[in-house]
Design an enzyme around this catalytic site. Structure first.
Site, PDB file in Angstrom:
ATOM      1  N   LYS A   1      33.646-106.566  -1.485  1.00  0.00           N
ATOM      2  CA  LYS A   1      32.603-106.582  -2.696  1.00  0.00           C
ATOM      3  C   LYS A   1      32.790-105.890  -3.464  1.00  0.00           C
ATOM      4  O   LYS A   1      33.179-105.106  -2.905  1.00  0.00           O
ATOM      5  CB  LYS A   1      31.456-107.218  -1.562  1.00  0.00           C
ATOM      6  CG  LYS A   1      31.345-106.094  -0.623  1.00  0.00           C
ATOM      7  CD  LYS A   1      29.758-106.363   0.519  1.00  0.00           C
ATOM      8  CE  LYS A   1      29.673-104.657   1.364  1.00  0.00           C
ATOM      9  NZ  LYS A   1      28.878-104.105   0.896  1.00  0.00           N
TER      10      LYS A   1
ATOM     11  N   ARG B   1      18.325-105.692   7.936  1.00  0.00           N
ATOM     12  CA  ARG B   1      18.189-105.858   6.355  1.00  0.00           C
ATOM     13  C   ARG B   1      18.671-106.547   6.542  1.00  0.00           C
ATOM     14  O   ARG B   1      17.928-107.663   5.809  1.00  0.00           O
ATOM     15  CB  ARG B   1      19.565-104.684   6.335  1.00  0.00           C
ATOM     16  CG  ARG B   1      19.983-104.780   4.678  1.00  0.00           C
ATOM     17  CD  ARG B   1      21.355-103.287   4.418  1.00  0.00           C
ATOM     18  NE  ARG B   1      22.402-104.397   5.128  1.00  0.00           N
ATOM     19  CZ  ARG B   1      23.170-103.824   4.923  1.00  0.00           C
ATOM     20  NH1 ARG B   1      23.894-102.410   4.123  1.00  0.00           N
ATOM     21  NH2 ARG B   1      24.949-104.389   5.199  1.00  0.00           N
TER      22      ARG B   1
ATOM     23  N   TYR C   1      23.597 -80.127 -23.109  1.00  0.00           N
ATOM     24  CA  TYR C   1      21.934 -80.334 -23.148  1.00  0.00           C
ATOM     25  C   TYR C   1      21.150 -79.048 -22.134  1.00  0.00           C
ATOM     26  O   TYR C   1      21.528 -78.839 -21.304  1.00  0.00           O
ATOM     27  CB  TYR C   1      21.733 -81.408 -23.112  1.00  0.00           C
ATOM     28  CG  TYR C   1      22.366 -82.553 -23.894  1.00  0.00           C
ATOM     29  CD1 TYR C   1      21.274 -82.731 -24.642  1.00  0.00           C
ATOM     30  CD2 TYR C   1      23.091 -83.322 -22.676  1.00  0.00           C
ATOM     31  CE1 TYR C   1      21.874 -83.403 -25.741  1.00  0.00           C
ATOM     32  CE2 TYR C   1      23.127 -84.429 -24.229  1.00  0.00           C
ATOM     33  CZ  TYR C   1      22.862 -84.736 -25.499  1.00  0.00           C
ATOM     34  OH  TYR C   1      23.190 -85.396 -26.463  1.00  0.00           O
TER      35      TYR C   1
ATOM     36  N   MET D   1      26.639 -88.276 -21.403  1.00  0.00           N
ATOM     37  CA  MET D   1      27.386 -88.967 -21.140  1.00  0.00           C
ATOM     38  C   MET D   1      28.330 -89.529 -21.260  1.00  0.00           C
ATOM     39  O   MET D   1      28.590 -90.373 -20.511  1.00  0.00           O
ATOM     40  CB  MET D   1      25.968 -90.204 -22.392  1.00  0.00           C
ATOM     41  CG  MET D   1      26.280 -91.724 -21.980  1.00  0.00           C
ATOM     42  SD  MET D   1      25.674 -92.504 -23.097  1.00  0.00           S
ATOM     43  CE  MET D   1      23.601 -92.402 -23.199  1.00  0.00           C
TER      44      MET D   1
END
Lengths: 355, 355
Positions: free
Chosen positions: A38, A133, A250, A298
């Site tokens: 998956k 779940r 940053y 990023m």
């Protein structure tokens, strides 16, 4: 020699995945091993991995959604060997014809799904023994058995199998055992990767390893028995030798001394390189461990390559972040997560390469 | 009425992005606004967003890589309005012809890139005034100016603009101002989203907003002036009313009381829903705030919907995790990160829908 692209890459060894599959199969005292593919085979690429697993002997594939099932069927349609594809999320109302058309087996999770499916074709039943779940309760399963309903496979999922001493493992096993005796002759599937390494009581007919196929450790306490599968690396965009003490990145969260050599590497959080790794993780330039400096951006991250011999400071140098020296589990721990999230989060700019 | 797919979705308002672009343009006291559309327009879909921005008046687009530049050019090739596309990472050796063929402008970051480019066509120059990431130093820039080299645009990038009182803002501004006077008549670009809201000294000729176009707050301290853009929601796979006190999810990290109604939602960390949100974030079922229960799984997460009216417990209910009530910045803070990482990390199973 591997030809790397101009950009970040994940170099994946299909042979290592096949060997991991074989190792898991040999660990089983009963039944056979399937494979969980998956989420695009945990981000590594189901189009290449499903056929490799089929060639290694795998016949049972597990995906999450109908869309994933249709895709795996398409991938495997060119293979002459038959296989079975199970869909964990089950079939929604109106989807029966898609499941049948693509020869997919839904894992039915509740009374509503069972009613909608309405015996349209072969189906599996998910029994919730403790994950809370998906799946019917043990009591519901016993009632369903009493109604005479038949299934291809009975499944349940372990919540704590990566902690072998957790009491929940035995509780789930006892609950599963008590339920499946109400479905005599029906195959059962219980063990995930970690469950395979618990003991043979957990093995049953079809195991469902996922993470361990891809090199993630199935066990939080013991050495990882699995082979390394995927190497994440990225090229250097720019080198800079600091001529004075300088803030980096940053919010100026790091300050580096004059004389430091920094490499700006083409890998950022948009590529799935977690921002949580800022200022406290490492990469490898060959065998030299290089610390991350400042915040992950990023599209970029800075590393300190002062200790790397200067003649290697070329545009051809790549920094590895997942490699033999630093398995995915180690990078994940630095990011405060698990290897599964690292692999499934790899972005689309990260070129998957197969060998 | 919006038709949602069977699965997680990100519903994106192109009109809101256009209005955000207009708001930013009006904020500028000089020059015009471009748009940063790297990383697939921050994960939201550059194929739809670039044309929407062009229609809103944007003419200058910024991407990170050559591949992204080629893609944006292809997207915009059907538009009759001319536009400029800048590539932040610059041109590597051997890439000049690709830049020219696709009418892309490289942002040259160091002496090596300038030498490789060798005046092949129009180029921008990146001056590092304090990020210490990419770009030539101010001293190098002045030397380059003295050599008589010409550029289409001079760029620099602010490190701390989201903190208006940070002294680094003024320092970077002074450094940028000192350098660009050596390139008389050359347009300059300095302000990112946050820089636009500092003051008009930062505006120059072309602003480069990214995050604010997509609804992320450009400022950590003040109310967000931007309009909400993208709504993340996912359907419920299964409801369960607990008949006894029950552990939920992997490693049994949550224990819920009998009578609790849980919804298992089709959204997991493979979809970019951070595992760090486990046990301490919220979703919205309509206007009802529903807490996350237990660990986020790869393909699912559980929420407590006990407070949601029972007649709404249907397969049609969707749980929103980014919405007007819970902006992306709020979800990001719960995950220990920033909205940028949430958007750029959205997985391929999350259907982007546009309105």
């Amino acid at each position: 020699m591997t030809q790397y692209p101009h950009g970040p890459s994940l170099a994946i060894s299909l042979a290592a995945i096949a060997r991991n599959y074989t190792l898991l199969s040999r660990q089983l005292m009963s039944g056979r091993s399937g494979a969980v593919v998956k989420a695009n085979a945990y981000g590594l690429g189901v189009a290449q991995i499903a056929p490799a697993l089929l060639a290694a002997g795998c016949r049972d594939f597990f995906v999450a959604t109908l869309e994933e099932g249709i895709y795996v069927r398409k991938i495997l349609s060119t293979e002459s060997v038959p296989s079975t594809v199970y869909v964990f999320h089950g079939a929604r109302k109106g989807e029966s014809k898609d499941f049948l058309a693509h020869n997919l087996i839904p894992v039915l999770n509740d009374r509503m799904q069972i009613a909608c499916w309405n015996h349209a074709g072969p189906a599996a039943l998910h029994i919730d023994t403790g994950m809370c779940r998906l799946g019917v309760t043990p009591e519901e399963a016993i009632a369903i058995a009493a109604e005479g309903q038949k299934f291809e496979l009975l499944l349940s999922h372990l919540a704590c199998a990566d902690e072998p001493s957790h009491p929940k493992n035995n509780q789930q096993l006892a609950a599963f055992r008590a339920v499946i005796q109400h479905f005599p002759g029906t195959p059962a599937s219980f063990a995930n990767s970690s469950g395979i390494f618990l003991n043979s009581d957990y093995h049953y007919d079809i195991a469902r390893p996922g993470c361990s196929l891809y090199g993630i450790s199935p066990n939080t306490d013991l050495p990882n028995p699995m082979e390394h599968v995927a190497t994440l690396s990225a090229p250097v965009l720019q080198y800079r030798t600091l001529t004075q003490d300088t803030d980096v990145g940053y919010s100026a969260t790091a300050r580096m001394k004059a004389g430091t050599v920094l490499a700006t590497v083409e890998l950022g959080y948009a590529d799935g390189f977690h921002r949580a790794l800022s200022n406290h993780a490492f990469g490898y330039a060959g065998d030299v461990r290089v610390p991350l400096i400042g915040r992950v951006s990023m599209d970029m991250v800075s590393v300190d390559v002062t200790q790397v011999p200067a003649h290697l400071h070329t545009p051809d140098m790549r920094i590895a972040f997942i490699c033999e020296q630093q398995p995915v589990d180690v990078l994940a721990e630095a990011a405060g997560t698990i290897g599964y999230e690292i692999f499934t989060g790899m972005g689309n700019r990260v070129r998957r390469m197969y060998a």
